[in-house]
Motif scaffolding. Structure first.
Motif, mmCIF file in Angstrom:
data_model
loop_
_atom_site.group_PDB
_atom_site.id
_atom_site.type_symbol
_atom_site.label_atom_id
_atom_site.label_comp_id
_atom_site.label_asym_id
_atom_site.label_seq_id
_atom_site.Cartn_x
_atom_site.Cartn_y
_atom_site.Cartn_z
ATOM 1 N N ARG A 103 45.054 1.947 -12.036
ATOM 2 C CA ARG A 103 45.008 3.173 -12.835
ATOM 3 C C ARG A 103 43.612 3.399 -13.397
ATOM 4 N NH1 ARG A 103 46.876 7.913 -12.803
ATOM 5 N NH2 ARG A 103 44.646 8.227 -12.733
ATOM 6 N N ARG A 104 42.967 2.337 -13.874
ATOM 7 C CA ARG A 104 41.647 2.493 -14.479
ATOM 8 C C ARG A 104 40.576 2.776 -13.435
ATOM 9 N NH1 ARG A 104 42.190 -2.464 -18.877
ATOM 10 N NH2 ARG A 104 43.621 -1.368 -20.270
ATOM 11 N N VAL A 105 40.697 2.161 -12.265
ATOM 12 C CA VAL A 105 39.754 2.480 -11.178
ATOM 13 C C VAL A 105 39.848 3.958 -10.828
ATOM 14 C CG1 VAL A 105 39.275 2.146 -8.726
ATOM 15 C CG2 VAL A 105 39.608 0.166 -10.198
ATOM 16 N N ILE A 106 41.077 4.471 -10.712
ATOM 17 C CA ILE A 106 41.261 5.891 -10.392
ATOM 18 C C ILE A 106 40.703 6.761 -11.517
ATOM 19 C CG2 ILE A 106 42.982 7.696 -10.023
ATOM 20 C CD1 ILE A 106 44.678 5.630 -8.569
ATOM 21 N N ASP A 107 40.923 6.373 -12.776
ATOM 22 C CA ASP A 107 40.379 7.130 -13.902
ATOM 23 C C ASP A 107 38.858 7.207 -13.822
ATOM 24 O OD1 ASP A 107 42.878 7.572 -14.944
ATOM 25 O OD2 ASP A 107 42.765 5.960 -16.436
ATOM 26 N N VAL A 108 38.218 6.086 -13.514
ATOM 27 C CA VAL A 108 36.752 6.060 -13.405
ATOM 28 C C VAL A 108 36.291 6.985 -12.280
ATOM 29 C CG1 VAL A 108 34.776 4.614 -12.775
ATOM 30 C CG2 VAL A 108 36.458 3.777 -14.433
ATOM 31 N N LEU A 109 36.958 6.909 -11.123
ATOM 32 C CA LEU A 109 36.587 7.760 -9.992
ATOM 33 C C LEU A 109 36.758 9.243 -10.333
ATOM 34 C CD1 LEU A 109 38.234 5.739 -7.080
ATOM 35 C CD2 LEU A 109 35.789 5.961 -7.532
ATOM 36 N N LEU A 110 37.835 9.582 -11.036
ATOM 37 C CA LEU A 110 38.085 10.980 -11.383
ATOM 38 C C LEU A 110 37.054 11.499 -12.382
ATOM 39 C CD1 LEU A 110 41.982 10.990 -11.648
ATOM 40 C CD2 LEU A 110 40.592 12.093 -9.897
ATOM 41 N N GLY B 39 52.571 5.101 -6.641
ATOM 42 C CA GLY B 39 51.690 5.051 -7.795
ATOM 43 C C GLY B 39 50.734 6.223 -7.818
ATOM 44 N N PRO B 40 49.776 6.225 -8.764
ATOM 45 C CA PRO B 40 48.818 7.326 -8.881
ATOM 46 C C PRO B 40 48.010 7.515 -7.601
ATOM 47 C CG PRO B 40 48.765 5.945 -10.831
ATOM 48 C CD PRO B 40 49.607 5.224 -9.825
ATOM 49 N N ALA B 41 47.794 8.784 -7.238
ATOM 50 C CA ALA B 41 47.005 9.120 -6.060
ATOM 51 C C ALA B 41 45.555 9.377 -6.473
ATOM 52 C CB ALA B 41 47.589 10.350 -5.376
ATOM 53 N N VAL B 42 44.694 9.583 -5.486
ATOM 54 C CA VAL B 42 43.290 9.864 -5.790
ATOM 55 C C VAL B 42 43.106 11.271 -6.357
ATOM 56 C CG1 VAL B 42 42.313 8.241 -4.134
ATOM 57 C CG2 VAL B 42 42.888 10.560 -3.391
ATOM 58 N N LEU B 43 44.104 12.136 -6.221
ATOM 59 C CA LEU B 43 44.051 13.468 -6.813
ATOM 60 C C LEU B 43 44.691 13.431 -8.196
ATOM 61 C CD1 LEU B 43 45.039 15.879 -3.896
ATOM 62 C CD2 LEU B 43 42.763 15.255 -4.703
ATOM 63 N N PRO C 258 48.218 4.024 -3.236
ATOM 64 C CA PRO C 258 49.287 3.536 -2.358
ATOM 65 C C PRO C 258 48.962 3.386 -0.875
ATOM 66 C CG PRO C 258 50.263 4.851 -4.066
ATOM 67 C CD PRO C 258 48.776 4.959 -4.259
ATOM 68 N N PRO C 259 48.392 4.377 -0.159
ATOM 69 C CA PRO C 259 48.148 4.129 1.275
ATOM 70 C C PRO C 259 47.188 2.973 1.523
ATOM 71 C CG PRO C 259 47.130 6.187 0.578
ATOM 72 C CD PRO C 259 48.033 5.755 -0.524
ATOM 73 N N GLY C 260 46.156 2.861 0.695
ATOM 74 C CA GLY C 260 45.244 1.731 0.830
ATOM 75 C C GLY C 260 45.888 0.416 0.451
ATOM 76 N N GLN C 261 46.842 0.474 -0.493
ATOM 77 C CA GLN C 261 47.523 -0.746 -0.914
ATOM 78 C C GLN C 261 48.451 -1.276 0.171
ATOM 79 O OE1 GLN C 261 49.257 0.788 -4.486
ATOM 80 N NE2 GLN C 261 47.561 0.154 -5.781
ATOM 81 N N VAL C 262 49.199 -0.373 0.837
ATOM 82 C CA VAL C 262 50.111 -0.875 1.865
ATOM 83 C C VAL C 262 49.327 -1.425 3.057
ATOM 84 C CG1 VAL C 262 52.036 0.602 1.187
ATOM 85 C CG2 VAL C 262 50.456 1.408 2.926
ATOM 86 N N LEU C 263 48.170 -0.818 3.352
ATOM 87 C CA LEU C 263 47.344 -1.360 4.427
ATOM 88 C C LEU C 263 46.755 -2.708 4.023
ATOM 89 C CD1 LEU C 263 45.514 1.839 5.711
ATOM 90 C CD2 LEU C 263 47.093 0.402 7.000
ATOM 91 N N ALA C 264 46.289 -2.796 2.782
ATOM 92 C CA ALA C 264 45.741 -4.071 2.303
ATOM 93 C C ALA C 264 46.805 -5.164 2.331
ATOM 94 C CB ALA C 264 45.187 -3.906 0.891
ATOM 95 N N ALA C 265 48.045 -4.812 1.958
ATOM 96 C CA ALA C 265 49.130 -5.794 1.954
ATOM 97 C C ALA C 265 49.495 -6.233 3.359
ATOM 98 C CB ALA C 265 50.362 -5.206 1.254
ATOM 99 N N ALA C 266 49.346 -5.334 4.339
ATOM 100 C CA ALA C 266 49.748 -5.645 5.712
ATOM 101 C C ALA C 266 48.665 -6.351 6.517
ATOM 102 C CB ALA C 266 50.156 -4.359 6.435
ATOM 103 N N MET C 267 47.405 -6.080 6.176
ATOM 104 C CA MET C 267 46.305 -6.621 6.975
ATOM 105 C C MET C 267 45.978 -8.059 6.596
ATOM 106 S SD MET C 267 43.797 -3.276 6.895
ATOM 107 C CE MET C 267 42.423 -4.148 7.689
ATOM 108 N N LEU D 108 40.226 0.360 0.600
ATOM 109 C CA LEU D 108 41.608 -0.108 0.474
ATOM 110 C C LEU D 108 41.858 -0.605 -0.939
ATOM 111 C CD1 LEU D 108 42.301 -2.106 3.769
ATOM 112 C CD2 LEU D 108 42.540 0.338 3.322
ATOM 113 N N GLY D 109 43.109 -0.484 -1.360
ATOM 114 C CA GLY D 109 43.531 -1.151 -2.590
ATOM 115 C C GLY D 109 43.558 -0.304 -3.838
ATOM 116 N N ILE D 110 42.969 0.936 -3.829
ATOM 117 C CA ILE D 110 42.913 1.675 -5.082
ATOM 118 C C ILE D 110 44.077 2.629 -5.263
ATOM 119 C CG2 ILE D 110 40.402 1.506 -5.157
ATOM 120 C CD1 ILE D 110 40.296 4.490 -4.455
#
Length: 248
Positions: free
Chosen positions: A18-25, A182-186, A151-160, A147-149
């Motif tokens: 959540r905080r990473v996304i807040d910083v990016l936004l 979870g929270p999206a990049v938008l 949901p789509p990056g998280q599921v890829l990170a979890a699978a790879m 990856l990781g910030i």
């Protein structure tokens, strides 16, 4: 050497995301408003973080190459520039039809991502989008992001099985449930994502993006999770039987 990465053990993985996304936004919004690099003090003020904590998050993002720190020091720029050598993905018609079905079934924006790595850090790359009732948003982070910030990056990170990805408690839970939410990049949006497989190999992540308020309804939330899981299963079955996501 000092470790500048956020402390996921003490802060909790969910809070870190959540905080990473807040910083990016904050970086995105202030850059659009001012056309300049964003000072550290503004990032801290807008996110409610201390200067030291905001600095740790920013330095971790600098290490991914998605944030730059030009002169003078203490100011940061979000840099979602697409690499010049980006391949042009081309999902099969069957995969595209499944994505269209997901969008039609839910009325929400549906996206398909594939893992991508041009440099040292793995990322996720949008290979197909089907816009829902909300107008299309031209947002570079929808197309390419670490990856990781979210949901789509998280599921890829979890699978790879990538040496640069640490499988923490949150990613283990995503492996167990088979999806991430979870929270999206938008801003104001949430995302639901599930991995797409080609046999035992993670080939992508199918994602549904919906307004934050819609995820508060248990019925809507559960219906959307089921729709995403159904789409991921259909895509995985097709890729396992036939061909992988192709890149030119």
């Amino acid at each position: 050497m000092l470790d500048t990465a956020p402390d996921t053990h003490s802060e909790g993985a969910g809070n870190v995301v959540r905080r990473v996304i807040d910083v990016l936004l904050v970086l995105q919004t202030r850059q659009q408003q001012t056309g300049r690099a964003v000072p550290l003090r503004e990032v801290a003020q807008q996110t409610g973080l201390t200067s030291g904590t905001a600095c740790r998050y920013l330095q971790a993002l600098v290490s991914t190459g998605k944030v730059r720190q030009p002169q003078p020091r203490g100011a940061y720029l979000l840099d979602w520039r697409t690499p010049a050598r980006m391949p042009q993905p081309s999902p099969s018609q069957a995969i595209r039809r499944t994505l269209t079905t997901l969008q039609t079934r839910t009325g929400q924006t549906a996206l398909l991502y594939a893992p991508f790595r041009l440099g040292e850090h793995p990322e996720r790359l949008a290979v197909a989008m089907q816009w829902g009732m909300r107008p299309a948003v031209d947002h570079d982070a929808l197309h390419l992001a670490p990856l990781g910030i979210e949901p789509p990056g998280q599921v890829l990170a979890a699978a790879m099985n990538h040496p640069g990805i640490r499988i923490d408690t949150q990613l283990r839970e995503i492996r167990h449930t088979g999806y991430a939410i979870g929270p999206a990049v938008l801003d104001g949006h949430h995302a639901i994502a599930a991995p797409v497989w080609r046999g035992p190999i993670p080939a992508g992540a199918v994602t549904l993006m919906l307004g934050h308020g819609q995820t508060q309804s248990p019925r809507t939330r559960n219906d959307c999770i089921k729709a995403v899981m159904d789409a991921a299963g259909a895509m995985s079955g097709h890729l396992t039987r036939h061909t992988p996501l192709r890149t030119a």
